[in-house]
Design a protein around this motif. Structure first.
Motif, PDB file in Angstrom:
ATOM      1  N   LYS A  83       0.850  -1.177   0.000  1.00 39.44           N
ATOM      2  CA  LYS A  83       0.000   0.000   0.000  1.00 39.44           C
ATOM      3  C   LYS A  83       0.893   1.237   0.000  1.00 39.44           C
ATOM      4  O   LYS A  83       1.829   1.337   0.796  1.00 39.44           O
TER       5      LYS A  83
ATOM      6  N   CYS B   2       1.279   5.481   0.012  1.00 40.44           N
ATOM      7  CA  CYS B   2       0.786   6.843   0.180  1.00 40.44           C
ATOM      8  C   CYS B   2       1.753   7.747  -0.572  1.00 40.44           C
ATOM      9  O   CYS B   2       2.924   7.872  -0.190  1.00 40.44           O
TER      10      CYS B   2
ATOM     11  N   VAL C  26       2.703  11.359  -1.640  1.00 39.01           N
ATOM     12  CA  VAL C  26       2.551  12.800  -1.438  1.00 39.01           C
ATOM     13  C   VAL C  26       3.218  13.478  -2.632  1.00 39.01           C
ATOM     14  O   VAL C  26       4.441  13.670  -2.652  1.00 39.01           O
TER      15      VAL C  26
ATOM     16  N   LYS D 117      -5.672   3.271  -7.233  1.00 38.02           N
ATOM     17  CA  LYS D 117      -6.485   4.111  -6.357  1.00 38.02           C
ATOM     18  C   LYS D 117      -7.850   3.483  -6.123  1.00 38.02           C
ATOM     19  O   LYS D 117      -8.361   3.476  -4.995  1.00 38.02           O
TER      20      LYS D 117
ATOM     21  N   VAL E  22      -2.946   5.739  -2.174  1.00 32.60           N
ATOM     22  CA  VAL E  22      -3.545   6.970  -1.653  1.00 32.60           C
ATOM     23  C   VAL E  22      -2.716   8.118  -2.208  1.00 32.60           C
ATOM     24  O   VAL E  22      -1.513   8.213  -1.936  1.00 32.60           O
TER      25      VAL E  22
ATOM     26  N   LEU F 135      -2.041  12.129  -2.745  1.00 29.71           N
ATOM     27  CA  LEU F 135      -2.267  13.518  -2.356  1.00 29.71           C
ATOM     28  C   LEU F 135      -1.745  14.407  -3.474  1.00 29.71           C
ATOM     29  O   LEU F 135      -0.535  14.490  -3.708  1.00 29.71           O
TER      30      LEU F 135
ATOM     31  N   VAL G   4      -0.768  10.979   6.379  1.00 32.12           N
ATOM     32  CA  VAL G   4       0.072   9.829   6.019  1.00 32.12           C
ATOM     33  C   VAL G   4      -0.219   8.646   6.925  1.00 32.12           C
ATOM     34  O   VAL G   4      -0.413   7.512   6.465  1.00 32.12           O
TER      35      VAL G   4
ATOM     36  N   SER H 294      -3.613   7.119   6.271  1.00 34.72           N
ATOM     37  CA  SER H 294      -3.676   6.485   4.956  1.00 34.72           C
ATOM     38  C   SER H 294      -3.049   5.102   4.956  1.00 34.72           C
ATOM     39  O   SER H 294      -3.517   4.193   4.257  1.00 34.72           O
ATOM     40  N   LEU H 295      -1.987   4.915   5.745  1.00 33.87           N
ATOM     41  CA  LEU H 295      -1.232   3.660   5.708  1.00 33.87           C
ATOM     42  C   LEU H 295      -1.600   2.705   6.839  1.00 33.87           C
ATOM     43  O   LEU H 295      -1.232   1.535   6.784  1.00 33.87           O
TER      44      LEU H 295
ATOM     45  N   LEU I  29       5.596   5.175   2.116  1.00 36.93           N
ATOM     46  CA  LEU I  29       5.378   6.606   1.929  1.00 36.93           C
ATOM     47  C   LEU I  29       6.364   7.094   0.885  1.00 36.93           C
ATOM     48  O   LEU I  29       7.576   6.883   1.013  1.00 36.93           O
TER      49      LEU I  29
ATOM     50  N   CYS J 296       7.397  10.397  10.435  1.00 35.10           N
ATOM     51  CA  CYS J 296       7.019   9.434   9.395  1.00 35.10           C
ATOM     52  C   CYS J 296       7.905   8.192   9.453  1.00 35.10           C
ATOM     53  O   CYS J 296       7.419   7.065   9.274  1.00 35.10           O
TER      54      CYS J 296
END
Length: 282
Positions: A66, A68, A70, A94, A100, A102, A142, A145-146, A157, A182
């Motif tokens: 998965k 995320c 950014v 998605k 995810v 952003l 973040v 989302s994870l 990430l 993070c």
């Protein structure tokens, strides 16, 4: 704005593009067994290192992690076009909840031009509104989302690129705090990975950016440093990349392992070779 780099065309749903196979071999990485708990810094100087971002995005999506993402520099459509060349659909990822995304450009415009937020869902880039100068809202985005990812596949990430946060007014200490939290949440608590791109110029007068870059270098497990040629443009060699494995960070090694290669981005491939061994020289 950067345009899509020339990357290889997809070979099929299971076989990775040639660039992936070659770069993964240099890194000792495999989509079947992706590393866990690793902080990777992508650094570029006098060149465009975005091909590394596209590599890691597609690599981890293929591995079933998965992600995320950014994305502070380009739109979703830009990344999706490049990913399709690599045989990956970001739209499909998605839709099934694996990605995810952003879209930083859109979020900035919404905040700056007064678009209303959904109740109870503040913008991840809330610091732009002037009420708060830290990046807590971005970190919360973040983490949330994870947190719901598959525990068997470490979450990821990916940030492109961190230097944009400084350009938007975030303080260096806020950016470094964001990355620190993070790393703790993703790498140590969720056993996932963090991959961050930053731009750097050793001759730059942007002291804040260089402070962030140097600090991140000291805390990275792996550094991929793409540099432009000191001699300028060359049609047969587009740049060189240093692969720095920070053995001293986790092992009792006195020195880090450093490998240096040159590369050429072609229409359908990216080739890597030892310095001085390009086809133009030989």
């Amino acid at each position: 704005m950067r345009g899509p780099p020339a990357l290889p065309a997809p070979r099929g749903p299971s076989a990775p593009p040639a660039m992936f196979a070659e770069l993964n071999e240099l890194l000792g990485a495999s989509p079947e067994r992706p590393d866990a708990g690793q902080f990777t810094l992508l650094r570029d100087t006098r060149t465009d290192g975005s091909f590394l971002v596209h590599h890691f995005l597609s690599f981890y999506l293929r591995a079933g992690c998965k992600v995320c993402f950014v994305a502070l520099l380009q739109s979703f459509s830009h990344y999706n076009v490049v990913a399709q060349k690599l045989g990956v659909s970001l739209a499909a990822a998605k839709e099934r909840g694996q990605l995810v995304f952003l879209e930083g450009l859109k979020s900035c415009l919404d905040l700056l031009f007064g678009e209303e937020e959904q109740p109870g869902q503040p913008s991840p880039l809330q610091f732009l509104s002037g009420g708060c100068r830290d990046l807590r809202a971005l970190f919360d985005f973040v983490r949330e989302s994870l947190a719901a990812g598959d525990p068997c596949k470490g979450p990821v990430l990916l940030v492109d690129d961190l230097s944009v946060l400084l350009s938007l007014g975030a303080a260096p200490v806020a950016v470094l705090d964001f990355i620190h939290y993070c790393r703790v949440a993703v790498c140590y608590q969720l056993k996932g990975n963090v991959v961050v791109l930053v731009h750097s110029n050793e001759d730059s007068e942007d002291e804040e950016n260089e402070l962030v870059v140097n600090s991140l270098c000291h805390h990275s497990d792996l550094i991929l440093w793409a540099e432009g040629l000191a001699t300028g443009f060359c049609k047969d060699v587009h740049g060189q990349i240093k692969i720095i494995k920070r053995l001293s960070l986790r092992q009792a090694a006195e020195q880090d392992q450093v490998q240096t290669y040159q590369y050429k981005i072609q229409d359908r491939n990216v080739t890597f070779f030892a310095r001085g061994l390009s086809a133009a020289v030989l």
